[in-house]
Structure formats: structure tokens, C-alpha cells
Design a protein around this motif. Sequence first.
Motif, mmCIF file in Angstrom:
data_model
loop_
_atom_site.group_PDB
_atom_site.id
_atom_site.type_symbol
_atom_site.label_atom_id
_atom_site.label_comp_id
_atom_site.label_asym_id
_atom_site.label_seq_id
_atom_site.Cartn_x
_atom_site.Cartn_y
_atom_site.Cartn_z
ATOM 1 N N VAL A 95 0.833 -1.207 0.000
ATOM 2 C CA VAL A 95 0.000 0.000 0.000
ATOM 3 C C VAL A 95 0.867 1.255 0.000
ATOM 4 N N LEU A 96 1.899 1.291 0.843
ATOM 5 C CA LEU A 96 2.773 2.469 0.888
ATOM 6 C C LEU A 96 3.547 2.638 -0.409
ATOM 7 N N ALA A 208 8.511 14.950 2.274
ATOM 8 C CA ALA A 208 7.069 14.800 2.075
ATOM 9 C C ALA A 208 6.684 13.323 2.025
ATOM 10 N N ILE A 209 7.531 12.489 1.425
ATOM 11 C CA ILE A 209 7.256 11.047 1.375
ATOM 12 C C ILE A 209 7.266 10.461 2.781
ATOM 13 N N MET A 210 8.195 10.903 3.615
ATOM 14 C CA MET A 210 8.248 10.433 4.996
ATOM 15 C C MET A 210 6.972 10.805 5.735
ATOM 16 N N THR A 211 6.519 12.037 5.558
ATOM 17 C CA THR A 211 5.288 12.485 6.212
ATOM 18 C C THR A 211 4.092 11.672 5.744
ATOM 19 N N LYS A 216 -0.145 7.494 6.295
ATOM 20 C CA LYS A 216 -0.767 6.340 5.632
ATOM 21 C C LYS A 216 -0.466 5.052 6.370
ATOM 22 N N GLY A 217 0.784 4.889 6.833
ATOM 23 C CA GLY A 217 1.164 3.664 7.523
ATOM 24 C C GLY A 217 0.388 3.457 8.808
#
Length: 290
Positions: A95-96, A208-211, A216-217
Motif C-alpha cells: 500500500v505504501l 514529504a514522502i516520509m510524512t 498512511k502507515g
Amino acid sequence: MKQANKYKKKHKSMSVGAVVWTIVEYGSLIFFGLCAVIPLVSCVITAFKTEAEYKSTNVMTPPKSFLFFDNFVKAFKQADMGRAFFNSFIVMVFVLLVSVIVGTQLAFILNRFAFPGNGLVRSLYLFASLLPSVAMQVTVYNVMSSLHLVNTLHGYIIMMCGTDVISIYIFIQFMENIPVSLDESAIIDGASYWQIYWKIILPLLKPAIMTACILKGVSVYNEYYCANLYLMDKKLHTIATSLYTFVGPMGSQYNLICAGVIISFLPALIVFVLCQDQIYSGITGGAVKG
């Protein structure tokens, strides 16, 4: 003298008001802090109680021993939490991965290209975020059932891979602070749009991907409603639905449930402790850029 007395009275009243406000401020912080901590403390206490202790004492009464680990062993085995952890891990990875790839590419197109309907697409995604997911489950279930994706792990993964609107807007807002001159320089050097995305935009989107991955996680790891609706087979249970094993018509085994909750909480705690610097930098970076 009169002016001095007035100043002293005014200063005294202001100091009294400041003290009262400080007491109210810290008192409210302590109160709401206790409201947040007490359920967790109660869960830890209950997890170490035997069934007889749980039935004969209240939730805040300490157990006879905090070295009683039978509840954790029973919860892990009876709820098959090892398989549940594996299923949740598989779901989160796919999903991520899909959410990041689709979200960043869509944000790249909406932010870097001006085309008819750009604003309409953004508005439609914003409108989709306002729709309650529960209200659409009848239609989604009919679609999943007709495609024979109900009670399958890959079907649940496909459904959860639905584009995350919040992540898209995080990527768009962050990308607005990346200079377009970088794209233009790369095009002059002969780079394609795919190379610009893969070698320039995507590396710069790491905060931004980390956030987005954090948000989401957490939602995927804690998701219960859809997992309970679409994954009926016990072998397909996720960590959120595995604890439902101890709930039945004859009563609930809350001491085992609390033990399972602590077990399910440990991986997230370990990840947070090991990656807290990256998590904080990702959140603050995404907030500043957004």
C-alpha cells in the motif's frame, strides 16, 4: 504617592491574574494528560492480571505480579498474531509503495503541467476526500464481490491502494517549493520527463514522502472496519482484527485483549524509537514546505 499606589495595585492585580491563569493552564494540561494516559495505564495493568484477578478487582487495581506473562503467550498463540503481523506487514509494504509512486507522479503532473481540467481534477480529489468511506462501502463491496476479491489478501491490498488524497496534497504543496528552473535545466541537458521525475523530483520529495508514509502507515496498520469486512478467513486476519478472537457472545477476555494490544503496540514503538529523527524531520519538513 497616589500614582505609586495605583501602580502597585494594578501590578498586584495583574500578578494575581497571571498566577490564576498559570494555575488554570497547567491544571488543564495535567487533566487532559491524565485523560490520555489513564487508558494506557489501565491496559497495562489488566494485561498482567489473571482471569480471576480481573473479575474480582477494578481496572486500576495493580496485579499481584508484573511477571505474569501467560496472557501475552496465550494472546499471541490463540489469536495467531504471528500470521497477523505478517499479513499487516505485506499490506503496508504494498500500500505504501503504490501510494508513494502514484501520489508523487500524480502530484508531478498536476503541479508541473498546465492542461484543461487541471483545476477540475484537483477539485474532484478534494471532493472525494469529503465523502465518508462508510457510505460508499455498499458499492465497493458489490464491485469487490463481482471481481471475486472478497476474502482475499490481494483484493484487500488493491482496495487499500486507492489513491490517498491527503498524500497527494502533501506532495503538491511540497512540490510548489521546488523551483521549475531545475526542470528547465534538465530539459536543456536532454533529460526526459521521466528522468526529471525519477532523478530530480522524487529525491527532493523525501521529507514529504516520509510524512505521507507516517500518516498512511498508521491508518493502514490500525485499519479495522474494512479488514473485518473483507477478510473473514482467520488466516487473513490483520493485527487490528486478530484481537477480535477474544470477543464472543459468552463474554470478552479483556486481560488477553489488553495483552494483545500491548504486543501490537510494540512494533510501532520500536520503529518510533529507532527512526524518531527521520520521523520528526519528515513531519517538520513537510509542514514547512506545505
